[in-house]
Design a protein around this motif. Structure first.
Motif, PDB file in Angstrom:
ATOM      1  N   THR A 185      17.220 -93.411   4.381  1.00 53.94           N
ATOM      2  CA  THR A 185      16.280 -94.716   4.952  1.00 53.94           C
ATOM      3  C   THR A 185      16.937 -95.265   5.846  1.00 53.94           C
ATOM      4  OG1 THR A 185      15.266 -94.686   2.675  1.00 53.94           O
ATOM      5  CG2 THR A 185      15.059 -96.794   4.021  1.00 53.94           C
ATOM      6  N   ASN A 204      17.973 -98.667   7.489  1.00 53.64           N
ATOM      7  CA  ASN A 204      17.661 -99.832   6.712  1.00 53.64           C
ATOM      8  C   ASN A 204      18.053-100.946   7.506  1.00 53.64           C
ATOM      9  OD1 ASN A 204      17.389-101.445   4.498  1.00 53.64           O
ATOM     10  ND2 ASN A 204      19.445-101.768   4.051  1.00 53.64           N
ATOM     11  N   THR A 250      13.097 -91.649   6.256  1.00 57.36           N
ATOM     12  CA  THR A 250      12.049 -92.819   6.383  1.00 57.36           C
ATOM     13  C   THR A 250      12.648 -94.151   6.796  1.00 57.36           C
ATOM     14  OG1 THR A 250      10.067 -94.013   5.407  1.00 57.36           O
ATOM     15  CG2 THR A 250      12.031 -93.419   3.945  1.00 57.36           C
ATOM     16  N   ALA A 259      13.035 -98.502   6.259  1.00 63.06           N
ATOM     17  CA  ALA A 259      13.074 -99.294   5.330  1.00 63.06           C
ATOM     18  C   ALA A 259      11.739-100.551   5.991  1.00 63.06           C
ATOM     19  CB  ALA A 259      14.118-100.532   5.553  1.00 63.06           C
TER      20      ALA A 259
END
Ligand SMILES: CC[C@H](C(=O)O)C(=O)SCCNC(=O)CCNC(=O)[C@H](O)C(C)(C)COP(=O)(O)OP(=O)(O)OC[C@H]1O[C@@H](n2cnc3c(N)ncnc32)[C@H](O)[C@@H]1OP(=O)(O)O
Length: 250
Positions: A16, A18, A52, A54
């Motif tokens: 992720t 972030n 992916t 955040a």
């Protein structure tokens, strides 16, 4: 706060970005994290890798312009572009299924990062586009070359040459995304991979290697390097610096 999160959930390695406050822009720290994640993904207990972002607003807004705008010349840009293109090639050629769960807006290098994954699913309402052309450059991390392998000639060229964001339905129509989801990103990624994760790792590896062999046969690595070189030259031109300055001074 760490610029990325790496976690493992039932054989799925989840990376992720972030940096929600910067729309998950890719910095050198994020590149460090991606290099670490690709290395961890090779471990036997990992069956698949997911990328992916955040938060709810963005998957990834591409390169961190507040950092990369300091790269003025083609030679300076080449070093950064080459590092990230090497990361995308590692993701592309990872002998395991990979999925980008596009939890929000994806532009520029964010679309390039997603293109390196085998599957791309989009949160309903998101928008994405290879906007590099509006910054007077081409893709420069390999994303243009990669989608020329994965989409039809016309759809890939349309996305690159229009350099505009598309909505989720348009992205589905273009073949850039494979499914539209709502709700939590990791749950959506796990759901999309549900049946795939039931198979033995050796079977998944054997199938992925069929696609890897085809891409290598098509000279994907050389073609990505040519893309990096072309982007670096355009990067050094005044037209690009002017567009980046407009964004940073908005
Ligand atoms: C070869 C790849 C190439 C490279 O750089 O190497 C590229 O990726 S070129 C493309 C670079 N990316 C962009 O040009 C996208 C720039 N960002 C946007 O267009 C918008 O931020 C968007 C559409 C992603 C989201 O718009 P929204 O209105 O939701 O947010 P804000 O624009 O207000 O941004 C919030 C906050 O994040 C900062 N931000 C966003 N994107 C980047 C970025 N790529 N690099 C650095 N910082 C970014 C933005 O400046 C705002 O910061 P703040 O301090 O709050 O003003």
């Amino acid at each position: 706060m760490e610029s990325y999160i790496i976690e493992e959930q039932d054989g799925l390695l989840v990376f992720t970005i972030n940096r929600e406050e910067k729309r998950n822009a890719i910095s050198y720290d994020v590149m460090d994290g991606l290099e670490k994640a690709v290395s961890l993904a090779k471990e036997n207990e990992i069956k698949a890798m997911m990328i992916t972002g955040a938060g709810e607003s963005a998957f990834c807004s591409g390169g961190d312009l507040s950092v990369f705008h300091q790269l003025r010349t083609a030679d300076e840009a080449y070093v950064m572009l080459k590092r990230m293109s090497d990361i995308l090639i590692k993701i592309l050629l990872l002998p395991k299924p990979t999925i980008a769960v596009m939890n929000g807006t994806a532009v520029g290098g964010g679309c390039e990062l997603a293109s390196a994954c085998d599957f791309r699913i989009a949160k309903n309402g998101m928008r994405a586009g290879f906007i590099q052309g509006s910054l007077a450059i081409t893709t420069g991390w390999g994303g243009g070359t990669i989608i020329s392998e994965k989409l039809t000639h016309a759809d890939a060229m349309k996305m690159l040459m229009e350099a505009i964001p598309y909505n989720d339905e348009q992205l589905l129509q273009l073949g850039f995304v494979h499914s539209i989801y709502s709700g939590d990103a990791i749950t959506a990624g796990q759901s999309y991979l549900h049946n795939i994760m039931k198979l033995e790792s050796d079977v998944l590896k054997a199938y992925k290697e069929m696609f890897i062999k085809k891409m290598i046969h098509n000279g994907i690595e050389e073609r990505v390097n040519e893309e990096v070189n072309r982007c670096a030259i355009l990067w050094g031109e005044e037209a690009h610096h002017e567009q980046v300055a407009k964004f940073l001074n908005k």
